[in-house]
Write a protein that holds these residues in place. Structure first.
Motif, PDB file in Angstrom:
ATOM      1  N   ILE A  55       0.819  -1.224   0.000  1.00 48.88           N
ATOM      2  CA  ILE A  55       0.000   0.000   0.000  1.00 48.88           C
ATOM      3  C   ILE A  55       0.850   1.270   0.000  1.00 48.88           C
ATOM      4  N   PRO A  56       1.850   1.415   0.894  1.00 50.95           N
ATOM      5  CA  PRO A  56       2.631   2.666   0.863  1.00 50.95           C
ATOM      6  C   PRO A  56       3.326   2.901  -0.467  1.00 50.95           C
ATOM      7  N   GLU A  57       3.908   1.840  -1.045  1.00 52.44           N
ATOM      8  CA  GLU A  57       4.597   1.976  -2.328  1.00 52.44           C
ATOM      9  C   GLU A  57       3.630   2.366  -3.438  1.00 52.44           C
ATOM     10  N   ALA A  58       2.444   1.723  -3.456  1.00 50.49           N
ATOM     11  CA  ALA A  58       1.458   2.024  -4.490  1.00 50.49           C
ATOM     12  C   ALA A  58       0.943   3.454  -4.359  1.00 50.49           C
ATOM     13  N   VAL A  59       0.660   3.878  -3.139  1.00 51.08           N
ATOM     14  CA  VAL A  59       0.169   5.244  -2.916  1.00 51.08           C
ATOM     15  C   VAL A  59       1.218   6.263  -3.339  1.00 51.08           C
ATOM     16  N   GLU A  60       2.451   6.055  -2.922  1.00 56.01           N
ATOM     17  CA  GLU A  60       3.507   7.011  -3.255  1.00 56.01           C
ATOM     18  C   GLU A  60       3.735   7.075  -4.766  1.00 56.01           C
TER      19      GLU A  60
ATOM     20  N   SER B  34       1.469   6.539  -7.120  1.00 54.37           N
ATOM     21  CA  SER B  34       0.363   7.293  -7.711  1.00 54.37           C
ATOM     22  C   SER B  34       0.492   8.778  -7.423  1.00 54.37           C
ATOM     23  N   LEU B  35       0.853   9.135  -6.198  1.00 53.16           N
ATOM     24  CA  LEU B  35       1.023  10.551  -5.863  1.00 53.16           C
ATOM     25  C   LEU B  35       2.094  11.199  -6.740  1.00 53.16           C
ATOM     26  N   ARG B  36       3.161  10.464  -6.973  1.00 51.00           N
ATOM     27  CA  ARG B  36       4.255  11.006  -7.783  1.00 51.00           C
ATOM     28  C   ARG B  36       3.811  11.220  -9.227  1.00 51.00           C
ATOM     29  N   ARG B  37       3.163  10.211  -9.799  1.00 45.49           N
ATOM     30  CA  ARG B  37       2.731  10.348 -11.193  1.00 45.49           C
ATOM     31  C   ARG B  37       1.647  11.408 -11.339  1.00 45.49           C
ATOM     32  N   LEU B  38       0.752  11.493 -10.359  1.00 48.08           N
ATOM     33  CA  LEU B  38      -0.355  12.444 -10.414  1.00 48.08           C
ATOM     34  C   LEU B  38       0.058  13.868 -10.020  1.00 48.08           C
ATOM     35  N   GLN B  39       1.279  14.012  -9.535  1.00 45.24           N
ATOM     36  CA  GLN B  39       1.808  15.325  -9.135  1.00 45.24           C
ATOM     37  C   GLN B  39       0.870  16.027  -8.156  1.00 45.24           C
ATOM     38  N   THR B  40       0.495  15.280  -7.136  1.00 47.52           N
ATOM     39  CA  THR B  40      -0.405  15.821  -6.118  1.00 47.52           C
ATOM     40  C   THR B  40       0.060  15.344  -4.745  1.00 47.52           C
ATOM     41  N   ASP B  41      -0.437  15.992  -3.706  1.00 48.46           N
ATOM     42  CA  ASP B  41      -0.061  15.562  -2.357  1.00 48.46           C
ATOM     43  C   ASP B  41      -1.134  14.718  -1.692  1.00 48.46           C
ATOM     44  N   HIS B  42      -2.262  14.492  -2.408  1.00 44.09           N
ATOM     45  CA  HIS B  42      -3.289  13.639  -1.808  1.00 44.09           C
ATOM     46  C   HIS B  42      -4.182  13.036  -2.885  1.00 44.09           C
ATOM     47  N   ILE B  43      -4.765  11.896  -2.566  1.00 43.00           N
ATOM     48  CA  ILE B  43      -5.754  11.218  -3.406  1.00 43.00           C
ATOM     49  C   ILE B  43      -7.075  11.275  -2.653  1.00 43.00           C
ATOM     50  N   ASP B  44      -8.115  11.744  -3.305  1.00 40.04           N
ATOM     51  CA  ASP B  44      -9.395  11.904  -2.615  1.00 40.04           C
ATOM     52  C   ASP B  44     -10.067  10.562  -2.320  1.00 40.04           C
TER      53      ASP B  44
ATOM     54  N   GLY C 205      -2.093  12.294   5.485  1.00 37.14           N
ATOM     55  CA  GLY C 205      -2.741  13.216   4.560  1.00 37.14           C
ATOM     56  C   GLY C 205      -2.665  12.775   3.116  1.00 37.14           C
ATOM     57  N   ASN C 206      -2.222  11.527   2.878  1.00 38.16           N
ATOM     58  CA  ASN C 206      -2.075  11.045   1.506  1.00 38.16           C
ATOM     59  C   ASN C 206      -3.396  10.670   0.854  1.00 38.16           C
ATOM     60  N   ILE C 207      -4.344  10.171   1.630  1.00 35.81           N
ATOM     61  CA  ILE C 207      -5.661   9.828   1.090  1.00 35.81           C
ATOM     62  C   ILE C 207      -6.752  10.380   1.997  1.00 35.81           C
ATOM     63  N   ARG C 208      -7.906  10.657   1.398  1.00 39.17           N
ATOM     64  CA  ARG C 208      -9.039  11.188   2.156  1.00 39.17           C
ATOM     65  C   ARG C 208     -10.114  10.135   2.409  1.00 39.17           C
ATOM     66  N   ALA C 209     -10.348   9.253   1.436  1.00 38.12           N
ATOM     67  CA  ALA C 209     -11.426   8.272   1.561  1.00 38.12           C
ATOM     68  C   ALA C 209     -10.992   6.972   0.903  1.00 38.12           C
ATOM     69  N   PHE C 210     -11.699   5.904   1.260  1.00 34.88           N
ATOM     70  CA  PHE C 210     -11.360   4.553   0.832  1.00 34.88           C
ATOM     71  C   PHE C 210     -12.537   3.925   0.099  1.00 34.88           C
ATOM     72  N   GLY C 211     -12.246   3.278  -1.038  1.00 35.43           N
ATOM     73  CA  GLY C 211     -13.289   2.604  -1.789  1.00 35.43           C
ATOM     74  C   GLY C 211     -12.846   1.233  -2.263  1.00 35.43           C
ATOM     75  N   LEU C 212     -13.808   0.424  -2.646  1.00 38.66           N
ATOM     76  CA  LEU C 212     -13.565  -0.918  -3.160  1.00 38.66           C
ATOM     77  C   LEU C 212     -13.923  -0.982  -4.633  1.00 38.66           C
ATOM     78  N   SER C 213     -13.512  -2.055  -5.287  1.00 38.65           N
ATOM     79  CA  SER C 213     -13.873  -2.266  -6.685  1.00 38.65           C
ATOM     80  C   SER C 213     -13.972  -3.761  -6.933  1.00 38.65           C
ATOM     81  N   ASN C 214     -14.916  -4.143  -7.778  1.00 36.31           N
ATOM     82  CA  ASN C 214     -15.135  -5.554  -8.108  1.00 36.31           C
ATOM     83  C   ASN C 214     -15.369  -6.390  -6.851  1.00 36.31           C
TER      84      ASN C 214
END
Length: 347
Positions: A108-113, A115-125, A173-182
């Protein structure tokens, strides 16, 4: 554009969501940026991505390119605050990210970091798990779905491990909310139960396939959504393009999904074309555009949070943005249900 609550969070999302899985393959960066501009001008504030995108096709060379394209738009425009941004952790079975390692407190930490790097943002909603570690009945796997090999103890341990790791991402502060898929009703309920017991991030949404051609969500998942305030983020609301009518009578437009992926991820069959004919006939009888009818159908479901569409080109997006002007009558909805009974589960 109507806004809906994202679960029990304080985040409001537009009832239509711009899907971006073609950004970097079918949709080049310049056009992708123009799509984001047009979507926001049309009232959409919600953009959905994934670390594995783009698709059609998926390749090691393009993994992460969709997030990079979105990140370049943020850097160019400075409009990060105008977007509710969602992305996903790929998890097991996807060999192009972390060698297919399952979702865990280690990945999870590696995946989040990343995505944050590629998205050029400090958080994922909204941070979503793309597939359950234990497997899923989605993507045509429902026909021979067998959960008997699942380990309850392993699943519970995984959920606790992952939710605790997500809490650390929230605290940073990296993510605001959590969701599922499939996901399934049972799986979502377990995530909810553990989160509430431990005070960890609560499921805000579930992103599953849903359209007039794929109505697996209508029963147990619908009940869960309504009672737990976990709305559906519907992907493929146009039935992967079938419901537009563009593939009828042997037509395969150049550059379309069917042109690139002939079997349409297992969706293509003789039965699906018969079902589409029935829905196109309803739209014609009532003078409704079939694209608008298909999308409006999803928006009028009682469990809907947002309907995620994809547009390869700007003219398609411009057309889709007229959907909120359309409300389907009870007569049309009844005819759609009749067609569903006559053509159940076409893929």
């Amino acid at each position: 554009m109507k806004m809906n609550p994202l679960g029990r969070t304080d985040i409001q999302v537009s009832e239509l969501c711009l899907g971006t899985m073609t950004f970097g393959t079918q949709t080049e960066e310049t056009e992708a940026h123009a799509q984001i501009d047009m979507a926001l001008a049309g009232g959409i504030n919600f953009v959905d991505a994934a670390e594995m995108y783009p698709v059609n096709p998926i390749s090691a060379e393009t993994v992460g390119l969709t997030e990079t394209i979105i990140g370049n738009w943020f850097a160019k425009t400075g409009r990060r605050s105008d977007v509710v941004l969602a992305t996903k952790h790929s998890g097991s079975g996807f060999k192009h990210a972390r060698d297919g390692a399952p979702i865990s407190s280690q990945t999870i930490p590696e995946a989040v970091e990343g995505s944050l790097r590629r998205l050029q943002t400090d958080h994922i909603d909204l941070y979503q798990f793309h597939w359950p570690n234990r497997g899923s009945y989605m993507f045509r796997q429902n026909w021979r779905y067998d959960p008997s090999k699942q380990s309850h103890a392993e699943t519970m341990a995984h959920m606790e491990d992952a939710l605790e790791a997500l809490q650390r991402q929230v605290d940073k502060g990296n993510i605001r909310a959590f969701g599922l898929s499939n996901e399934s009703a049972w799986g979502t309920s377990q995530w909810l139960r553990i989160a509430e017991e431990k005070g960890w991030p609560r499921v805000a949404s579930v992103q599953n396939e849903y359209s007039m051609l794929c109505r697996l969500y209508d029963t147990d998942m619908a009940e869960m959504s309504v009672n737990e305030d976990v709305g559906l983020l519907a992907f493929s609301p146009l039935g992967a393009g079938f419901l537009t009518g563009k593939y009828q009578h042997g037509s395969v437009p150049q550059g379309s999904r069917m042109d690139l992926v002939p079997e349409m991820g297992g969706r293509k069959s003789a039965r699906v074309f018969d079902a589409v004919d029935a829905y196109l006939a309803i739209a014609q009888r009532h003078g409704v555009d079939p694209v608008h009818m298909a999308l409006a159908f999803t928006l009028q479901r009682p469990f809907m949070c947002s309907s995620i569409f994809g547009a390869t080109h700007l003219d398609q997006l411009e057309h889709i943005l007229k959907t909120p002007e359309v409300t389907l009558s009870e007569e049309i909805l009844a005819e759609i249900d009749d067609a569903h009974r006559a053509h159940p589960m076409p893929y």
